[in-house]
Enzyme design. Structure first.
Site, PDB file in Angstrom:
ATOM      1  CB  CYS A   1     -22.661  10.380 -14.981  1.00 55.98           C
ATOM      2  SG  CYS A   1     -23.357   8.712 -15.098  1.00 55.98           S
TER       3      CYS A   1
ATOM      4  CG  HIS B   1     -23.907  11.051 -10.479  1.00 53.37           C
ATOM      5  ND1 HIS B   1     -24.453  11.925 -11.390  1.00 53.37           N
ATOM      6  CD2 HIS B   1     -23.964   9.826 -11.047  1.00 53.37           C
ATOM      7  CE1 HIS B   1     -24.838  11.257 -12.468  1.00 53.37           C
ATOM      8  NE2 HIS B   1     -24.549   9.981 -12.293  1.00 53.37           N
TER       9      HIS B   1
ATOM     10  CD  GLU C   1     -24.173  15.168 -10.114  1.00 56.13           C
ATOM     11  OE1 GLU C   1     -24.885  14.449 -10.837  1.00 56.13           O
ATOM     12  OE2 GLU C   1     -22.972  14.899  -9.878  1.00 56.13           O
TER      13      GLU C   1
END
Length: 619
Positions: free
Chosen positions: A463, A584, A586
């Site tokens: 990002c 994202h 994660e």
């Protein structure tokens, strides 16, 4: 509440301000009731675990308003909440809700009615047990049940139907029994714990009609609804036409439940045992077609496609979006509703998600160091650090000032993850200020260049970190074809759960993942890959693309949330050591982090594999 358990916190809101025009204390009680019927979808251990925040608004000092406020506070704070066993430990007030002006020489004024906005909070032991309004069409024969806490009174005052027909009414819905409301909450919790509920939606604005429509929209299905049981329970004698309107559009407290047909008796019995036998009514079933059909005594009283109704339901938002955002994007999103064949999110996982390919390396005890690099405004460093720890690394928190002041050196690390967030609030361009701090500081630039040119290192930009690393392409070997990432085509920040496909590439992060099609978290305002300023789309090594629900790369909004050409959202270098991606991963490496996931997924989502791949590559 952590990355290792399933505890969480539920939040819900309740407000019924229009009722205060007729009955202010009732509006306060209904706001509490709406917050409770809303938060009931979450697995809350006991109603006493719920804490409320009360936001009061009134035009104090105006005729009748002080008394209305006093009566409402008394009804809520001294009567209903104590009877429910719920406290209000915090709140705020705005008590000058009156405005005046002059128009054509005349004095004008508007007074806001007494308004109570309730926020409810409660700890949740297992967030996986939370229910949604999505009707299930994959659970065999099911039934829909209505729970009517108004017990057939069908009071229509200040309802949405009354307002759109230019009326206000005289009698409003109310919480007639705190015991009934408490029994309802406890019964829903018990049924949820036993796994007897498939879908849940509380009744509120728009009444039963809107509740059922929203459930059908989420389930992408039709409905076959009988109003007979609810009609038999109506308290006041009415002609059938009025009875149908009051059944469909009253906004009394209640809910609609979806249950398996073979659980119908058990669910009904539980409500009877709770003293709510008069409140539970059979409604009907989901249907294979597209139509939502309402019947009374076997005769169709209303029938229309859920697609047509969804378009009507979304029309106001679409018109606002056309004025505020890119109108082409607004039109594309609105037209997506017309796709009756849309099968929704349908993951395809070409590998064994339960296999931990990093386990042999973790078992050796070695934990290579990886720098979790952040800058002022970064906000994804905690989850990034944890997923790298889970994958077998020693995650080291590294702020840019640590590198500038010599407290930390990249020489000490095998990997670098530039995290997501909003460095410098994006006021210097998305990731641009972060990158320029490196490029315009000779010591930092040399340190990063040395790191990138070491053959035993890897890096990932996510990002904002993706935007930053793309701006460092000139010092990253093999990154010459990378694009810049610029403002989304929609002209809005996009926070979505979007389908992507992992494509064949040399990226070390996506080894063995080619063909994966699954949703991922998207959260960016400037994620569109732009090859006009930098890079070469013909030479870019693409690792991930946005796809539609048929698995095809797409530029259609919102399936492609930023308008990137060919759906491009991640690229890598020829040796695969350096990869940048806008979504994202994660934030979605655990199944429980995903806002939706198939029932069969275990602890880890498919995205855990990319971090395990990095550990395997290091060896």
């Amino acid at each position: 509440m952590s990355f290792e358990g399933y505890m969480g916190e539920a939040m819900a809101m309740g407000e019924r301000t229009p009722l205060a025009v007729i009955n202010a204390p009732a509006s306060g009680r209904m706001a509490i009731g709406e917050a409770l019927t809303n938060i009931a979808a979450a697995p809350v251990q006991d109603v006493s675990d719920i804490k409320l925040s009360a936001n009061w608004m009134a035009a104090c000092g105006q005729p009748g308003q002080d008394a209305a406020l006093y009566d409402t506070v008394k009804a809520v704070g001294l009567e209903l909440c104590p009877d429910l066993g719920i406290s209000i430990p915090v709140g705020k007030d705005s008590l000058s809700m009156r405005t005046t002006w002059q128009e054509a020489g005349q004095d004008k004024e508007v007074l806001s009615p007494v308004s109570l906005i309730v926020s409810a909070f409660a700890p949740v032991q297992d967030v996986r047990r939370s229910m949604t309004p999505q009707l299930r069409t994959d659970q065999g024969d099911t039934a829909l049940l209505a729970v009517d806490l108004g017990l057939g009174k069908n009071r229509m005052g200040a309802s949405a139907l009354a307002q759109v027909t230019g009326q206000i009414g005289a009698t409003v819905p109310d919480v007639d029994s705190a015991e009934h409301l408490k029994a309802f909450f406890n019964t829903i919790q018990d049924l949820n714990r036993k796994g007897l509920l498939l879908a849940y939606h509380d009744r509120s604005d728009g009444g039963l009609f809107v509740t059922l429509c929203e459930m059908a929209f989420a389930g992408h299905c039709g409905l076959d609804i009988s109003l007979d049981a609810l009609a038999d329970a109506v308290v006041d004698a009415q002609p059938d036409s009025s009875k149908v309107l009051s059944i469909l559009f009253n906004e009394e407290l209640g809910a609609v439940l979806q249950v398996r047909k073979d659980s119908l008796e058990a669910v009904t019995s539980r409500f009877i045992d709770a003293g709510l036998g008069e409140a539970i009514h059979y409604l009907g079933t989901v249907s294979a077609g597209n139509d939502i059909v309402f019947k009374l005594q076997g005769q169709v009283v209303y029938q229309r496609s859920h697609i047509d109704l969804h378009r009507l339901w979304s029309e106001t938002s679409w018109r606002i979006a056309r004025l505020r955002d890119n109108p082409d994007c607004a039109d594309q999103e609105y037209d997506q509703i017309l796709n009756a064949a849309d099968k929704g999110i349908s993951p395809v996982v070409p590998f064994d998600m339960s296999e931990n390919i990093a386990a042999p390396y973790i078992n050796k005890g070695a934990r290579p160091r990886v720098a979790i690099l952040r800058e002022q405004g970064s906000n994804s460093h905690v989850e990034t650090a944890y997923v790298m720890h889970r994958a077998g690394f020693e995650a080291v928190d590294v702020h840019m000032t640590d590198l500038m002041d010599g407290r930390m050196y990249l020489d000490d690390c095998k990997g670098l993850i530039a995290v997501g967030g909003f460095s410098y609030g994006d006021v210097l361009g998305a990731g641009e200020g972060w990158a320029k701090k490196i490029l315009f500081n000779n010591q930092l630039k040399e340190q990063f260049e040395n790191f990138f040119w070491r053959m035993d290192t890897f890096a990932l930009g996510i990002c904002n970190g993706c935007q930053m690393m793309s701006s460092l392409a000139s010092i990253i070997p093999g990154a010459e074809a990378w694009p810049k990432f610029v403002r989304n085509r929609s002209e809005q920040f996009e926070a979505r759960f979007s389908m992507v496909e992992v494509t064949a590439s040399p990226s070390i992060f996506f080894a063995g993942m080619t063909g994966l099609q699954t949703p991922i978290v998207v959260s960016h305002g400037e994620g569109r890959a732009d090859f006009s300023q930098q890079g070469d789309i013909r030479k870019a090594l693409v690792t991930m693309r946005y796809i539609d629900h048929d698995g095809r790369p797409t530029e259609v909004y919102p399936l492609n949330p930023n308008g990137s050409p060919d759906g491009i959202t991640s690229v890598t270098t020829p040796d695969g050591r350096f990869t940048v991606m806008m979504p994202h991963a994660e934030r979605a490496f655990r199944t429980v982090q995903n806002s939706w996931a198939p029932d069969g997924w275990g602890e880890d989502s498919p995205w855990m594999r990319m971090f395990q791949n990095a550990r395997k590559w290091v060896g």
